[in-house]
Design a protein around this motif. Structure first.
Motif, PDB file in Angstrom:
ATOM      1  N   UNK A 167      40.806  56.980 -32.046  1.00  9.81           N
ATOM      2  CA  UNK A 167      41.837  56.159 -32.686  1.00  9.81           C
ATOM      3  C   UNK A 167      41.417  54.707 -32.734  1.00  9.81           C
ATOM      4  N   UNK A 168      40.851  54.223 -31.637  1.00  9.28           N
ATOM      5  CA  UNK A 168      40.397  52.829 -31.589  1.00  9.28           C
ATOM      6  C   UNK A 168      39.329  52.581 -32.643  1.00  9.28           C
ATOM      7  N   UNK A 173      37.002  50.450 -25.644  1.00  9.80           N
ATOM      8  CA  UNK A 173      38.099  51.160 -24.990  1.00  9.80           C
ATOM      9  C   UNK A 173      38.045  50.967 -23.472  1.00  9.80           C
ATOM     10  N   UNK A 174      36.863  51.100 -22.900  1.00  6.87           N
ATOM     11  CA  UNK A 174      36.702  50.957 -21.450  1.00  6.87           C
ATOM     12  C   UNK A 174      37.134  49.562 -20.992  1.00  6.87           C
ATOM     13  N   UNK A 175      36.781  48.539 -21.752  1.00 10.34           N
ATOM     14  CA  UNK A 175      37.153  47.177 -21.395  1.00 10.34           C
ATOM     15  C   UNK A 175      38.644  46.929 -21.596  1.00 10.34           C
ATOM     16  N   UNK A 233      44.076  55.877 -21.071  1.00  6.22           N
ATOM     17  CA  UNK A 233      45.091  55.632 -22.102  1.00  6.22           C
ATOM     18  C   UNK A 233      45.218  54.126 -22.304  1.00  6.22           C
ATOM     19  N   UNK A 234      45.161  53.682 -23.558  1.00  2.00           N
ATOM     20  CA  UNK A 234      45.427  52.281 -23.876  1.00  2.00           C
ATOM     21  C   UNK A 234      46.894  52.206 -24.247  1.00  2.00           C
ATOM     22  N   UNK A 235      47.701  51.704 -23.320  1.00  2.00           N
ATOM     23  CA  UNK A 235      49.147  51.727 -23.526  1.00  2.00           C
ATOM     24  C   UNK A 235      49.685  50.350 -23.903  1.00  2.00           C
ATOM     25  N   UNK A 236      50.979  50.316 -24.150  1.00  2.00           N
ATOM     26  CA  UNK A 236      51.637  49.092 -24.613  1.00  2.00           C
ATOM     27  C   UNK A 236      51.472  47.941 -23.606  1.00  2.00           C
ATOM     28  N   UNK A 237      51.517  48.243 -22.309  1.00  2.00           N
ATOM     29  CA  UNK A 237      51.384  47.169 -21.315  1.00  2.00           C
ATOM     30  C   UNK A 237      49.999  46.528 -21.385  1.00  2.00           C
TER      31      UNK A 237
END
Length: 107
Positions: free
Chosen positions: A5-6, A32-34, A42-46
């Motif tokens: 997705x990223x 993504x890792x960074x 998971x890359x979340x809203x926070x």
């Protein structure tokens, strides 16, 4: 947000920037890792909010191109291709083309 997705999210900017970030899977995985601050996969809203606050230097709820450029230039001055890519990415994030990235652009 998954790595795929990223990468898909960044593809328009890759085209605009005409930057060679191959292999894309490695570039996306590194980004993504960074961005995955708690390393839960998971890359979340926070985490998005964390980076938004980092770029919103004056904390007015909007990231101007000037704010974004200053931070990008400081962090990536050694990599002109990445610098160019990130500037193009700003314009992709600015969905309504008002020269400010805010929460409406993300939503």
């Amino acid at each position: 947000m998954s790595v795929l997705s990223a990468l898909l999210f960044c593809l328009p900017a890759l085209t605009l920037a005409q930057v060679n970030l191959k292999p894309y899977d490695v570039t996306a995985a590194n980004a993504f890792t960074q961005s995955d601050l708690n390393h839960d996969g998971v890359f979340d809203r926070s985490e998005l909010e964390h980076f938004f606050r980092e770029y919103d230097v004056n904390a007015d709820g909007s990231i101007t191109f000037h704010e974004f450029s200053n931070l990008v230039n400081v962090n990536h001055v050694h990599n002109s291709q990445l610098n160019h890519f990130l500037h193009a990415l700003y314009h992709v994030y600015d969905v309504n083309n008002d020269h400010h990235v805010n929460h409406l652009d993300f939503d």
